[in-house]
Design a protein around this motif. Structure first.
Motif, PDB file in Angstrom:
ATOM      1  N   TYR A  60       3.526   5.178   8.425  1.00 43.23           N
ATOM      2  CA  TYR A  60       3.438   3.755   8.076  1.00 43.23           C
ATOM      3  C   TYR A  60       2.144   3.426   7.336  1.00 43.23           C
TER       4      TYR A  60
ATOM      5  N   PHE B 270       0.525   9.751   9.084  1.00 45.22           N
ATOM      6  CA  PHE B 270       1.134   8.550   9.678  1.00 45.22           C
ATOM      7  C   PHE B 270       2.185   7.984   8.716  1.00 45.22           C
TER       8      PHE B 270
ATOM      9  N   VAL C 287      -5.926   6.883  12.655  1.00 44.76           N
ATOM     10  CA  VAL C 287      -4.773   6.975  11.743  1.00 44.76           C
ATOM     11  C   VAL C 287      -5.037   8.110  10.753  1.00 44.76           C
TER      12      VAL C 287
ATOM     13  N   GLU D 110       5.306  -3.651  11.002  1.00 43.86           N
ATOM     14  CA  GLU D 110       6.245  -2.620  10.575  1.00 43.86           C
ATOM     15  C   GLU D 110       6.004  -1.317  11.328  1.00 43.86           C
ATOM     16  N   ALA D 111       4.736  -1.056  11.684  1.00 47.51           N
ATOM     17  CA  ALA D 111       4.403   0.159  12.428  1.00 47.51           C
ATOM     18  C   ALA D 111       4.717   0.026  13.917  1.00 47.51           C
ATOM     19  N   LYS D 112       5.186  -1.158  14.322  1.00 50.26           N
ATOM     20  CA  LYS D 112       5.563  -1.437  15.718  1.00 50.26           C
ATOM     21  C   LYS D 112       4.377  -1.284  16.673  1.00 50.26           C
TER      22      LYS D 112
ATOM     23  N   ARG E 188       1.351   0.121   5.224  1.00 51.86           N
ATOM     24  CA  ARG E 188       2.349  -0.846   5.695  1.00 51.86           C
ATOM     25  C   ARG E 188       1.724  -1.686   6.809  1.00 51.86           C
TER      26      ARG E 188
END
Length: 586
Positions: free
Chosen positions: A228, A226, A222, A235-237, A231
């Motif tokens: 998200y 990024f 990450v 939420e980041a799916k 989060r």
């Protein structure tokens, strides 16, 4: 006449459904029985008769007794001792198979094979030899041992219950030993000295080792870009990705596992994914995620790869994996599926599961703690559980209690059902087993199949199909003499048992041999013995017996391997059984 053709056609469709595994066996049998009841072929009382049969009820009690002994850990410890010091293929077979056969004469063979399979696999991995040389013989040895006593297999108890229902005396505890001991000794001799040359030398490499994890793991970093950051995973799916599963997060040298949907993502987090890694490249399309080279070294210590075989009665059957809610049900995620030694290339979620499929799963601590699932047989050796002195004491006392009851049955003091009922009651009173544990110890699917088979057997009798089949057998074999009649009964039973379960095959054959006995005016008992032995002797397919299915995937076998090794054993058992029955009972 209409009933005759209706039952005949329905039975053919039932056998086709079982042969091609169109649905779980208990569902097919229950549906067939329902059709016969709705159409009036059998009355509701006849349809339900199997649920009150003494043999079926005895099997239910025996599951509790055998399960209590199994959970004590004594069987596992005995198997571990047998594997120690073995130096060669013949040595381990000679050391392992005879005790396992003897144990199977008194304890349900399915849990024995479930316990022994991962141990044998681990032993083979340590010695650098192929488990495919040992696992089919392991299954066959337990099947042979089950023919020795009345409680050795559910089939013997089912036929015993049928004899009682038809007004006969039934089997004594060791009556089947006259056939069971000779076929077991000869069968073991064949397995120990000759089966190795027929079995494949198929190396099933361990996928637990860290180097093998490269194929199933991918690492993603990450970065600050990024969108998200700070989060949640949800939420980041990253929770509902196709083909891959987020196992853990490495953050400043610390591992976060398991990862929940509410876990917050930070910059420089290293995300470890497992599954179909060919699909992980989709993550590269997401801004701020960088694919890293993976060695599997960051795999969390409390997670591991586990192999398991899908059972015949699994609730997962004939469903796509994504439709089964697998992760929440079993605390594990499927990352690969093997069928007949080949890895399926389709997306994991879209694979429709079939009996005998080998699942490769990523599982955490909760999987090991969870009670053994009815959906699959684990073939990976999980961490050894410490056997406490109290568990051992309970195990030995349970064995002693069972031995006393067997003695009382042998000398005619108690019936088999009464003895098992008393044994079960005492186990409850001594708190060796709790009412809550009964649900997991009893194999309900087996009881349902057996109970339904009784009603289907009555449909064969009521419609005249049983009489017709008996007359056909007699027309073919009786001109050649009694030996040919006995041989034809064995062969037809054995064909049935390779298509369906052994107990169901015995129940469906029983009304046929009743008609044969009446026509020839001979004793029903020897024909019942042939049915019991032939129904248990499923050696040529992996689907006819549960223990065969367990070793099927674990050994990396193909269907033809069972035919190649099982056909000679089938001939040995068939000839010896028919010869002994012919000259011992007539």
């Amino acid at each position: 006449m209409i009933e005759f053709y209706f039952v005949s056609i329905t039975m053919i469709l039932m056998l086709v459904g079982l042969l091609f595994e169109m649905e779980r066996p208990e569902v097919i049998l229950a549906s067939t029985l329902m059709i016969f009841m709705v159409t009036g072929i059998v009355t509701p009382t006849e349809a339900m008769s199997g649920f009150s049969n003494e043999g079926m009820l005895t099997i239910a009690l025996l599951f509790i007794v055998a399960g209590t002994i199994q959970k004590s850990g004594l069987v596992d410890r005995a198997l571990q001792q047998l594997l120690k010091g073995a130096s060669s293929n013949h040595h381990i077979m000679a050391k392992l198979l005879p005790p396992i056969s003897l144990l199977s004469a008194f304890v349900n063979n399915t849990p024995i094979v479930m316990a022994a399979t991962p141990m044998v696999k681990k032993w083979c991995e340590d010695k650098g030899i192929s488990p495919s040389k040992f696992l089919i013989p392991l299954s066959y040895a337990t099947i042979l041992g089950g023919t020795i006593t009345l409680i050795g297999t559910s089939t013997n108890l089912v036929v015993h219950g049928l004899l009682l229902e038809y007004g006969h005396k039934g089997f004594s505890f060791f009556q089947l030993s006259a056939v069971g001991i000779p076929i077991t000794l000869l069968g073991l001799g064949y397995l120990i000295f000759f089966s190795s040359a027929l079995l494949p030398d198929r190396n099933v490499s361990s996928i637990i080792e860290s180097e093998a994890l490269r194929e199933f793991t991918g690492e993603v970093l990450v970065t600050r870009d990024f969108p998200y950051l700070n989060r949640t995973v949800k939420e980041a799916k990253l929770r509902s990705l196709k083909g891959v599963y987020l196992v853990s997060i490495l953050r400043e040298g610390e591992t976060i596992a398991p990862v929940s949907s509410a876990t917050i993502l930070h910059k420089d987090d290293l995300l470890l994914f497992t599954g179909d890694i060919s699909t992980i490249t989709e993550l590269q399309r997401m801004k701020g995620l960088e694919l890293q080279s993976s060695s599997g070294s960051h795999f969390p210590e409390d997670h591991r790869l586990v192999e398991a075989v899908v059972t015949h009665h699994s609730s997962l059957l004939f469903k796509k994996i994504k439709e089964t809610d697998f992760r929440s049900q079993h605390q594990a995620a499927v990352i690969a599926v093997h069928r007949q030694h080949d890895r399926l290339k389709a997306k994991i979620g879209d694979i429709v599961l079939k009996p005998g499929d080998v699942l490769l799963m990523i599982a955490g601590d909760e999987f090991s703690k969870k009670k053994r699932s009815a959906d699959f047989y684990s073939i990976t050796l999980l961490e050894e559980q410490l056997i406490t002195p109290m568990q051992m004491k309970k195990g030995w006392l349970s064995i002693a209690l069972l031995a006393i009851m067997i003695g009382l049955v042998t000398f005619g003091v108690l019936t088999m059902f009464t003895a098992m009922a008393i044994t079960t009651l005492l186990l409850f009173l001594f708190k060796f087993v709790s009412p809550g544990e009964v649900k997991s110890l009893i194999q309900w699917h087996v009881l349902l199949m057996i109970a339904c088979s009784f009603g289907i057997g009555l449909a064969l009798t009521n419609s005249g199909v049983a009489t017709s089949i008996a007359q056909f057998l007699m027309a073919l074999s009786s001109p050649l003499g009694l030996f040919a009649v006995l041989l034809s009964v064995y062969i037809l039973t054995n064909i049935f048992t390779e298509i369906m379960t052994n107990s169901a095959a015995a129940v469906l054959m029983f009304p046929i041999v009743v008609q044969v006995a009446k026509t020839m005016q001979i004793d029903l008992l020897p024909l019942a013995i042939i049915v019991a032995i032939a129904a248990s002797s499923s050696f040529m397919t992996p689907i006819g017996y549960q223990t065969n299915l367990i070793v099927y995937g674990a050994g990396g076998y193909r269907f033809k391997d069972f035919i190649k090794v099982g056909f000679p054993l089938t001939l040995i058992v068939m000839v010896v059984t028919v010869v002994i029955v012919r000259f011992f009972w007539f």
